[in-house]
Design a protein around this motif. Structure first.
Motif, PDB file in Angstrom:
ATOM      1  N   GLU A  20       0.861  -1.176   0.000  1.00 51.18           N
ATOM      2  CA  GLU A  20       0.000   0.000   0.000  1.00 51.18           C
ATOM      3  C   GLU A  20       0.894   1.222   0.000  1.00 51.18           C
ATOM      4  O   GLU A  20       1.925   1.246   0.638  1.00 51.18           O
ATOM      5  N   GLY A  44       2.766   0.349  -5.723  1.00 51.76           N
ATOM      6  CA  GLY A  44       1.608   0.643  -4.889  1.00 51.76           C
ATOM      7  C   GLY A  44       0.899   1.916  -5.310  1.00 51.76           C
ATOM      8  O   GLY A  44       1.422   2.709  -6.104  1.00 51.76           O
ATOM      9  N   TRP A  49      -4.627  -0.745  -0.714  1.00 51.71           N
ATOM     10  CA  TRP A  49      -3.884  -1.991  -0.562  1.00 51.71           C
ATOM     11  C   TRP A  49      -4.132  -2.860  -1.777  1.00 51.71           C
ATOM     12  O   TRP A  49      -5.228  -2.852  -2.344  1.00 51.71           O
ATOM     13  N   TRP A  84       4.892  -0.296   3.744  1.00 53.03           N
ATOM     14  CA  TRP A  84       3.858  -1.328   3.722  1.00 53.03           C
ATOM     15  C   TRP A  84       4.068  -2.365   2.627  1.00 53.03           C
ATOM     16  O   TRP A  84       3.118  -2.977   2.149  1.00 53.03           O
TER      17      TRP A  84
END
Length: 96
Positions: A20, A44, A49, A84
């Protein structure tokens, strides 16, 4: 960064990257002599996500000698960038 050696006994393997954020990415390289050859890249998006449990294909035929030989070891480098970025695993396996 992950370093993985996989036996080239099939043309494709599957893996599960998840990330993400616009600054997040997962890139897979194969060793190609003294350099690296990019086999896969996923970028990303801000606030989104990637789908949980989504399976991505890594085509080993794109690795050096992958289109010809079935008995070679392919040395991969998986680069995770951003807070992430992740690659799901089962025990020590990240490729299936």
């Amino acid at each position: 960064m992950l370093r993985v050696t996989v036996k080239k006994d099939r043309d494709v393997v599957f893996f599960y990257p998840r990330l993400e954020g616009a600054d997040s990415s997962v890139v897979v390289y194969a060793e190609d002599g003294p350099g690296l050859r990019r086999l896969f890249a996923l970028q990303g998006k801000k606030g989104l996500w990637t789908e949980m449990g989504r399976q991505y294909v890594l085509d080993l035929r794109s690795a050096p000698y992958g289109w010809v030989r079935k008995d070679v070891d392919v040395k991969l480098t998986i680069v995770l960038t951003g807070k992430w970025s992740q690659v799901w695993h089962l025990g020590s396996a990240v490729l299936f």
